[in-house]
Enzyme design. Structure first.
Site, short mmCIF file in Angstrom:
data_model
loop_
_atom_site.label_atom_id
_atom_site.label_comp_id
_atom_site.label_asym_id
_atom_site.label_seq_id
_atom_site.Cartn_x
_atom_site.Cartn_y
_atom_site.Cartn_z
N LEU A 165 -8.04 -39.16 -2.71
CA LEU A 165 -8.79 -37.55 -2.28
C LEU A 165 -9.65 -38.16 -0.79
CD1 LEU A 165 -10.72 -36.51 -5.49
CD2 LEU A 165 -8.51 -35.37 -4.44
N GLY A 166 -10.02 -36.90 -0.17
CA GLY A 166 -10.87 -37.27 1.00
C GLY A 166 -10.14 -37.52 2.91
N GLY A 167 -8.41 -38.00 2.01
CA GLY A 167 -7.31 -38.10 2.98
C GLY A 167 -7.87 -39.40 3.62
N GLY A 224 -1.99 -43.09 19.41
CA GLY A 224 -2.24 -41.61 19.17
C GLY A 224 -1.25 -41.79 17.44
N HIS A 263 -41.46 -35.32 21.32
CA HIS A 263 -41.73 -36.38 22.11
C HIS A 263 -42.06 -37.15 21.08
CE1 HIS A 263 -42.49 -38.98 25.82
NE2 HIS A 263 -43.04 -38.55 24.84
N ASP A 300 -4.96 -31.55 11.21
CA ASP A 300 -4.05 -33.20 12.46
C ASP A 300 -2.48 -32.10 12.34
OD1 ASP A 300 -6.65 -33.80 12.51
OD2 ASP A 300 -5.65 -35.95 12.04
N ALA A 343 3.95 -33.53 -2.82
CA ALA A 343 4.19 -31.99 -3.01
C ALA A 343 5.48 -31.84 -2.27
CB ALA A 343 3.29 -31.42 -2.20
N ALA A 349 -12.15 -34.57 11.81
CA ALA A 349 -12.37 -33.96 10.99
C ALA A 349 -12.92 -32.71 10.76
CB ALA A 349 -13.28 -34.70 9.77
P1 FAD Z 1 -5.71 -36.63 6.54
O1 FAD Z 1 -7.66 -36.40 6.87
O2 FAD Z 1 -4.59 -36.54 6.76
O3 FAD Z 1 -5.20 -35.81 4.72
C1 FAD Z 1 -3.99 -35.36 4.69
C2 FAD Z 1 -4.13 -35.92 2.98
O4 FAD Z 1 -2.73 -35.16 3.34
C3 FAD Z 1 -3.70 -37.07 2.81
O5 FAD Z 1 -4.87 -37.66 1.91
C4 FAD Z 1 -2.43 -37.29 2.34
O6 FAD Z 1 -2.08 -38.26 2.00
C5 FAD Z 1 -2.14 -36.21 2.09
N1 FAD Z 1 -0.55 -35.98 1.77
C6 FAD Z 1 0.50 -35.46 2.99
N2 FAD Z 1 1.82 -34.85 2.53
C7 FAD Z 1 1.83 -35.10 1.08
C8 FAD Z 1 2.24 -34.28 0.45
N3 FAD Z 1 3.58 -33.60 1.01
N4 FAD Z 1 2.19 -34.63 -1.22
C9 FAD Z 1 0.51 -34.56 -1.32
N5 FAD Z 1 0.00 -35.26 -0.33
C10 FAD Z 1 -0.42 -35.56 0.90
N6 FAD Z 1 -11.73 -37.68 13.17
C11 FAD Z 1 -13.35 -36.80 13.16
O7 FAD Z 1 -13.70 -35.99 14.00
N7 FAD Z 1 -14.39 -37.87 13.69
C12 FAD Z 1 -14.23 -39.25 13.55
O8 FAD Z 1 -15.18 -40.45 13.83
C13 FAD Z 1 -12.60 -40.29 13.67
N8 FAD Z 1 -12.21 -41.10 13.07
C14 FAD Z 1 -11.39 -41.54 13.37
C15 FAD Z 1 -10.83 -42.92 12.85
C16 FAD Z 1 -9.74 -43.65 12.57
C17 FAD Z 1 -9.12 -45.05 12.27
C18 FAD Z 1 -8.93 -42.30 12.14
C19 FAD Z 1 -8.03 -43.15 12.14
C20 FAD Z 1 -8.58 -41.35 12.49
C21 FAD Z 1 -10.14 -39.88 12.50
N9 FAD Z 1 -10.51 -39.29 12.98
C22 FAD Z 1 -11.70 -38.59 13.21
C23 FAD Z 1 -9.85 -38.07 13.07
C24 FAD Z 1 -9.39 -37.44 11.45
O9 FAD Z 1 -9.62 -38.43 9.95
C25 FAD Z 1 -8.62 -36.70 10.90
O10 FAD Z 1 -9.05 -35.75 12.34
C26 FAD Z 1 -9.03 -35.74 9.18
O11 FAD Z 1 -8.90 -36.77 9.00
C27 FAD Z 1 -7.69 -34.47 9.67
O12 FAD Z 1 -7.87 -34.19 8.28
P2 FAD Z 1 -7.03 -33.35 7.77
O13 FAD Z 1 -7.09 -33.20 6.29
O14 FAD Z 1 -5.81 -33.21 8.22
O15 FAD Z 1 -6.01 -34.66 6.99
P1 NAD Z 2 -5.82 -41.75 21.05
O1 NAD Z 2 -4.98 -40.22 21.84
O2 NAD Z 2 -6.84 -41.03 21.45
O3 NAD Z 2 -5.23 -42.71 22.06
C1 NAD Z 2 -4.44 -43.16 22.56
C2 NAD Z 2 -4.60 -43.83 24.19
O4 NAD Z 2 -3.02 -45.36 23.67
C3 NAD Z 2 -4.03 -43.43 24.78
O5 NAD Z 2 -5.27 -43.46 26.01
C4 NAD Z 2 -2.68 -43.04 25.60
O6 NAD Z 2 -2.74 -43.08 26.65
C5 NAD Z 2 -2.62 -44.75 25.39
N1 NAD Z 2 -0.76 -45.27 24.77
C6 NAD Z 2 0.60 -44.45 24.81
N2 NAD Z 2 1.47 -44.95 24.59
C7 NAD Z 2 0.30 -45.75 24.68
C8 NAD Z 2 1.55 -47.84 25.45
N3 NAD Z 2 2.94 -47.98 25.13
N4 NAD Z 2 1.05 -48.82 25.97
C9 NAD Z 2 -0.09 -48.42 26.24
N5 NAD Z 2 -1.02 -47.48 25.72
C10 NAD Z 2 -0.43 -46.06 25.03
O7 NAD Z 2 -4.90 -41.78 19.67
P2 NAD Z 2 -5.60 -42.85 18.59
O8 NAD Z 2 -6.89 -43.78 19.33
O9 NAD Z 2 -5.14 -42.94 17.95
O10 NAD Z 2 -6.69 -41.71 17.68
C11 NAD Z 2 -5.83 -40.77 17.20
C12 NAD Z 2 -6.87 -39.59 16.96
O11 NAD Z 2 -7.64 -39.91 15.83
C13 NAD Z 2 -7.47 -39.23 18.13
O12 NAD Z 2 -6.66 -38.41 19.21
C14 NAD Z 2 -8.47 -38.01 17.68
O13 NAD Z 2 -8.12 -37.22 17.52
C15 NAD Z 2 -8.42 -38.88 16.50
N6 NAD Z 2 -9.91 -39.85 15.90
C16 NAD Z 2 -10.90 -39.05 16.21
C17 NAD Z 2 -12.13 -40.13 16.69
C18 NAD Z 2 -13.69 -39.72 16.96
O14 NAD Z 2 -13.65 -38.23 16.91
N7 NAD Z 2 -14.46 -39.93 17.27
C19 NAD Z 2 -11.93 -41.91 15.81
C20 NAD Z 2 -10.53 -42.71 16.04
C21 NAD Z 2 -9.94 -41.78 15.36
#
Ligand code: FAD
Ligand code: NAD
Length: 463
Positions: A39-41, A270, A442, A310, A119, A318
């Site tokens: 839970l929480g993804g 990405g 301030h 996503d 699912a 998120a």
């Molecule tokens: P998810 O959180 O990916 O959840 C989807 C869920 O669906 C998962 O738990 C998966 O197990 C479940 N699922 C998938 N397919 C099935 C199926 N067929 N049956 C049952 N369950 C299934 N975003 C921010 O806004 N701020 C941040 O600081 C930030 N930091 C991040 C750092 C990292 C390292 C990463 C990887 C991501 C970060 N993100 C951040 C992005 C953020 O995590 C995502 O945008 C967010 O989790 C998306 O939510 P979601 O509900 O769409 O999907």
């Molecule tokens: P990103 O899209 O932020 O960055 C990927 C980078 O990889 C880009 O700058 C791209 O030009 C580069 N790249 C792509 N192919 C390459 C290659 N072959 N060689 C070298 N560089 C290459 O993707 P991410 O960092 O994997 O994060 C994924 C997503 O997760 C983000 O788009 C964001 O939506 C989410 N996220 C959000 C936060 C936050 O809100 N603080 C933090 C982490 C992740």
């Protein structure tokens, strides 16, 4: 096969899915949520929360190592600091566990039925869930796809061994001596900065000409400068080519082949939508590339099937997923709702942090606005100076006729917490005069927002 009939079925319990379920529960909708993992993804388990926990550990450690090196600007000293990464990871896991329990409690409070399993669509109203104890058929009036995303793998650098994803990076047993990061985007730079502070020799390989291409250069320059100070080598215009023994093979901007010695190679290029195992071939959904196409009510091309988070594409954040989830629950309850948000703030938790809400100056001009811009540096803000965080600024973008605020951006230490004020100003339709006329306490970093607005009006006080 066991059969369940419900009004709303949600696939995925990430921030999009679980928020949708909580709101649906509050509205008295008979709701089932399916989750194959925890839970929480991604956000709660392997994304937002754990990454910010590790970033915090790194910040604390940096204070100690700076002091130990005799470089503390204000006289701190420390002797031989050490980091037990396994213990830090255990602390992070405990936070995640508490939040898992929190989500579970909130869902139960809303009388949401939780099914743990995978699912798969049979048709637009029927989904088969494979659980540990057998399969369940769920028939629902409305289905929300909230299956999220997963890290993109490069074919010539598949995950495994020393080639790791962000998920692996958040659970390492020890700090790698040399870390190569492929991709200078959000994750690469947030985690790359953290590992540099924890003592890794970090090299970032970014294919585009500059890091964090989503943000304008004024915002990213202070981040690039501090990466340099931390000893991080940033290679822009460079592409990863493959892995050799103990090294990442790349092609540099001038076409040279180079090897970067690395104990771990973190690939952060990405994230891709998690749709592969949903059985989408049983549906007739319009797609937007690999993502599910949605309208302004998060409706897909099939009646009664919604998609949020996503799996629907950028920005993959998120808080966007949560806002969509809340809206869809209300739509399913019959309330009049549509996506009417003026902005989705974005934050990059680098050092310094970057925040962007609404339009940047270039975006505003491209959208046809005649604008005025006010920028105020943290070097003239007492709170920033007394926190040793003079680097950066706040910038306000307003249309010049009515002074309506179109966008607010900032780069600086601790600016992430200002994102709420930025978003609120834009959502409420604030003008420059509204912000300038609000008393800002301030000494706070927020005063720089008031001063930036005053500056756009032509009469900043402290510069
Ligand atoms: P998810 O959180 O990916 O959840 C989807 C869920 O669906 C998962 O738990 C998966 O197990 C479940 N699922 C998938 N397919 C099935 C199926 N067929 N049956 C049952 N369950 C299934 N975003 C921010 O806004 N701020 C941040 O600081 C930030 N930091 C991040 C750092 C990292 C390292 C990463 C990887 C991501 C970060 N993100 C951040 C992005 C953020 O995590 C995502 O945008 C967010 O989790 C998306 O939510 P979601 O509900 O769409 O999907
Ligand atoms: P990103 O899209 O932020 O960055 C990927 C980078 O990889 C880009 O700058 C791209 O030009 C580069 N790249 C792509 N192919 C390459 C290659 N072959 N060689 C070298 N560089 C290459 O993707 P991410 O960092 O994997 O994060 C994924 C997503 O997760 C983000 O788009 C964001 O939506 C989410 N996220 C959000 C936060 C936050 O809100 N603080 C933090 C982490 C992740």
């Amino acid at each position: 096969m066991e059969e369940i009939v419900c009004k709303l079925l949600i696939i995925g319990a990430g921030p999009g899915g679980y928020v949708c379920a909580i709101r649906a529960g509050q509205l008295g909708i008979d709701t089932v949520i399916v989750e194959r993992g925890k839970l929480g993804g991604s956000c709660l388990n392997v994304g937002c929360i754990p990454s910010k926990a590790i970033i915090h550990v790194a910040e604390e450690y940096e204070v100690l190592t700076t002091a130990a090196a005799g470089k503390s600007a204000f006289g701190l000293t420390a002797a031989s600091p050490k980091i037990d990464l396994a213990k830090a990871v255990a602390w992070k896991d405990e936070i995640v566990h508490r939040l898992n329990l929190g989500v579970s409690g909130l869902l139960r409070k809303g009388r949401v039925k939780i099914l743990h399993g995978q699912a798969r669509f049979r048709d637009g109203k029927t989904v088969v869930v494979d659980t540990e104890i057998g399969s369940t058929l769920v028939r629902a009036e409305a289905v929300v796809i909230a299956s999220g995303s997963a890290p993109v793998a490069l074919p010539f650098l598949p995950f495994g061994g020393d080639v790791i994803s962000s998920t692996d990076a958040l659970s390492l047993g020890e700090v790698p001596k040399r870390l190569a990061v492929v991709g200078g985007g959000y994750i690469g730079l947030e985690l790359g900065t953290a590992f540099a502070k924890l003592g890794s020799k970090v090299t970032v390989v970014e294919a585009l000409p500059r890091i964090l291409p989503l943000y304008d250069q004024d915002l990213t320059t202070p981040v690039a400068k501090h990466l340099h100070e931390l000893g991080v080598e940033v290679l822009t215009g460079a592409t990863a080519r493959g892995v050799a023994a103990g090294a990442l093979r790349i092609e540099t901007a001038d076409g040279q082949a180079r090897k970067i010695a690395a104990d771990k190679i973190l690939v952060t290029v990405g994230r891709a939508p998690a749709t592969a195992e949903l059985g989408l071939e049983e549906l007739v959904l319009d797609m937007d590339g690999r993502f599910i196409r949605i309208g302004e009510r998060c409706e897909t091309s099939m009646r009664g099937v919604y998609a949020i988070g996503d799996v629907t594409g950028e920005p993959m954040l998120a808080h966007r997923a949560m806002a969509q989830g809340e809206m869809v629950a209300e739509i399913v309850a019959g309330l009049p709702r549509a996506w009417d948000k003026r902005c989705i703030p974005a934050i990059c938790f680098t050092d310094p942090e970057i925040v962007s809400a609404g339009l940047s100056p270039d975006e505003a001009r491209a959208a046809g606005f005649d604008i005025r811009v006010g920028q105020f540096p943290f070097s003239a803000n007492g709170r920033a100076m007394s926190r040793h965080g003079e680097r950066g600024f706040i910038r306000v973008v307003a249309e010049s006729e009515r002074n309506l605020v179109l966008g607010i951006q900032a780069v600086g230490q601790g600016v992430s917490e200002l994102s709420a004020a930025f978003g609120l100003a834009i959502e409420m339709g604030a003008t420059l005069e509204d912000i300038a006329g609000t008393i800002h306490a301030h000494p706070t970093l927020g005063e720089a927002l008031q001063e930036a607005s005053l500056k756009a009006l032509g009469h900043a006080l402290h510069i």
